[in-house]
Design a protein around this motif. Structure first.
Motif, PDB file in Angstrom:
ATOM      1  N   ASP A  89      62.916-121.239 -69.984  1.00 35.12           N
ATOM      2  CA  ASP A  89      63.818-121.749 -68.952  1.00 35.12           C
ATOM      3  C   ASP A  89      65.092-120.897 -68.961  1.00 35.12           C
ATOM      4  N   GLN A 137      70.293-121.021 -67.350  1.00 23.88           N
ATOM      5  CA  GLN A 137      71.680-120.673 -67.703  1.00 23.88           C
ATOM      6  C   GLN A 137      71.797-119.231 -68.166  1.00 23.88           C
ATOM      7  N   LYS A 153      70.202-122.387 -61.302  1.00 27.05           N
ATOM      8  CA  LYS A 153      71.661-122.250 -61.435  1.00 27.05           C
ATOM      9  C   LYS A 153      72.276-121.222 -60.474  1.00 27.05           C
ATOM     10  N   GLY A 194      66.826-126.644 -60.823  1.00 31.44           N
ATOM     11  CA  GLY A 194      66.256-126.232 -62.102  1.00 31.44           C
ATOM     12  C   GLY A 194      65.220-127.236 -62.582  1.00 31.44           C
ATOM     13  N   SER A 195      65.480-128.511 -62.340  1.00 29.46           N
ATOM     14  CA  SER A 195      64.515-129.545 -62.732  1.00 29.46           C
ATOM     15  C   SER A 195      63.186-129.325 -62.011  1.00 29.46           C
TER      16      SER A 195
HETATM   17  C1  LIG Z   1      68.735-124.847 -69.143  1.00 20.09           C
HETATM   18  C2  LIG Z   1      68.708-125.770 -67.965  1.00 20.09           C
HETATM   19  N1  LIG Z   1      67.528-126.056 -67.385  1.00 20.09           N
HETATM   20  C3  LIG Z   1      67.442-126.868 -66.327  1.00 20.09           C
HETATM   21  C4  LIG Z   1      68.563-127.448 -65.791  1.00 20.09           C
HETATM   22  C5  LIG Z   1      68.421-128.384 -64.638  1.00 20.09           C
HETATM   23  O1  LIG Z   1      68.827-127.783 -63.471  1.00 20.09           O
HETATM   24  P1  LIG Z   1      69.199-128.672 -62.197  1.00 20.09           P
HETATM   25  O2  LIG Z   1      70.434-129.421 -62.559  1.00 20.09           O
HETATM   26  O3  LIG Z   1      69.412-127.659 -61.120  1.00 20.09           O
HETATM   27  O4  LIG Z   1      68.056-129.569 -61.927  1.00 20.09           O
HETATM   28  C6  LIG Z   1      69.824-127.179 -66.333  1.00 20.09           C
HETATM   29  C7  LIG Z   1      71.026-127.797 -65.759  1.00 20.09           C
HETATM   30  O5  LIG Z   1      72.094-127.823 -66.320  1.00 20.09           O
HETATM   31  C8  LIG Z   1      69.893-126.331 -67.462  1.00 20.09           C
HETATM   32  O6  LIG Z   1      71.065-126.066 -68.050  1.00 20.09           O
END
Ligand SMILES: Cc1ncc(COP(=O)(O)O)c(C=O)c1O
Length: 363
Positions: free
Chosen positions: A215, A218, A244, A83-84
């Motif tokens: 984003d 979730q 996710k 997600g990052s």
């Molecule tokens: C809304 C949201 N965006 C981004 C992320 C980041 O995802 P990742 O941990 O796969 O990098 C998360 C992780 O919990 C999240 O809840």
């Protein structure tokens, strides 16, 4: 943990737990869903990894499937790992497209833990990793239960946005590149958006030539009872990201772009986003299986049905327990806010931790 099936996980001592978090919210289709396992087997027989600058069949099939379930005109996608990564890519695209570098995000948001996304993560985990690159700003979160602007008015009047943008405009060093937001804040405390807030935010972005990035890590892919949470707000963002549970438990994320125009302009500027495992066939294959499951098993309807059942249960609990100050969210992402006093709304942190420990003990 050593084993998992569906909603149950087992630890090394043989104790079983109902996994209310579906791992790290990534196994929403159930642990080791047989169709995801089947996709992994098939990739094991064909191709696990491929060079990111050569197209593989699975990424093309996945891009086509996504275009079918994304809003009209959102045809362009790229596949990353976390997600990052996907949020970092979305922000990079916005920077290239607008020529600006400044990014804003609500003060309860969570977007990841690499440097660029942590810089716009304000729900916690921000302090102590700086200095960050310049140009990342919080805006006031639309947190009705604790809002200092309109808590005692019948509805949000968007004065939080007026104040935020007055400050953003005052400190702007150039064109604002983007605002990135969750369509229902998760790590920040399961905070749903006041009606009309996202549309108001989009209007303010458009007025400044900035992109709106949503984003959906979730919230996307049926979990809240619609395919995308922004549908509920009647808003189509310029870019949205998913991650996710996209891969049914296998790491894959995506950055999707509204229009050919945004993608083409960003590419013309020489945009390069990619990692060793971008577009790998194995996670793309798992994500195709995940979309198949979501559509064939009509999981938007399932999320609505279970969400309504769950809400009723939470409301019954709230009628019996003073410690529940507020109930929020929808579908499979709902939360209760614990308070030691319903009038002062003093948070009940210690009791929250106790309840967490009780859940661990009882599985
Ligand atoms: C809304 C949201 N965006 C981004 C992320 C980041 O995802 P990742 O941990 O796969 O990098 C998360 C992780 O919990 C999240 O809840």
């Amino acid at each position: 943990m050593v084993w998992g099936r569906g909603s149950v996980v087992r630890d090394v001592n043989g104790k079983e737990y109902l996994d209310f978090n579906s791992g790290q919210m990534c196994a929403a289709l159930g642990h080791n869903n047989p169709r995801i396992v089947q996709a992994l087997h098939e990739s094991g027989e064909t191709l696990i990894h491929s060079h990111m600058s050569m197209f593989n069949d699975q990424e093309i099939i996945l891009a086509a499937r996504l275009a079918e379930i994304a809003p009209e005109g959102m045809n362009r996608s790229m596949f990353l790992t976390s997600g990052s990564d996907s949020n970092e890519a979305a922000m990079a695209i916005a920077k290239r497209y607008t020529g600006g570098y400044e990014i804003a995000s609500p003060a309860v948001s969570f977007h990841g833990m690499n440097d660029s996304t942590r810089a716009v993560t304000f729900s916690g985990w921000h302090e102590g990793y700086g200095p960050y690159a310049p140009g990342n700003y919080p805006i006031i979160a639309p947190y009705r239960y604790r809002c200092r602007f309109c808590q005692d008015r019948p509805a949000c009047d968007y004065s939080c946005l007026d104040t935020s943008f007055e400050l953003l405009d005052a400190q702007a060093d150039g064109p604002l590149a983007a605002v990135i937001t969750e369509p229902l804040f998760s790590a920040g405390g399961v905070i749903d958006l006041p009606a009309g807030w996202l549309a108001e935010l989009k209007r303010r972005c458009e007025a400044r030539g900035a992109l709106l990035i949503v984003d959906e890590a979730q919230t996307g892919l049926a979990k809240l009872g619609t395919m995308w949470a922004f549908e509920h707000e009647g808003v189509v963002p310029d870019i949205f990201t998913i991650s996710k549970h996209f891969g049914g438990g296998v790491a894959i994320s995506l950055a999707a772009i509204t229009t050919d125009e945004i993608e083409e302009k960003a590419s013309e500027t020489g945009l390069v986003v990619g990692h060793s495992h971008s577009n790998d066939p194995l996670p793309c294959h798992a994500a195709i299986a995940s979309i198949d499951i979501i559509l064939e098993e009509m999981l938007t309807d399932v999320a609505q049905r279970i969400g309504a059942y769950w809400r009723e249960h939470l409301e019954r609990l709230a009628s019996r327990h003073e410690i529940i100050g507020d109930i929020r969210g929808r579908g499979l992402l709902q939360g209760i806010e614990l308070v030691s006093d319903r009038v002062t709304r003093e948070p009940a942190y210690a009791r929250g931790r106790e309840i967490g420990r009780h859940c661990w003990r009882t599985g």
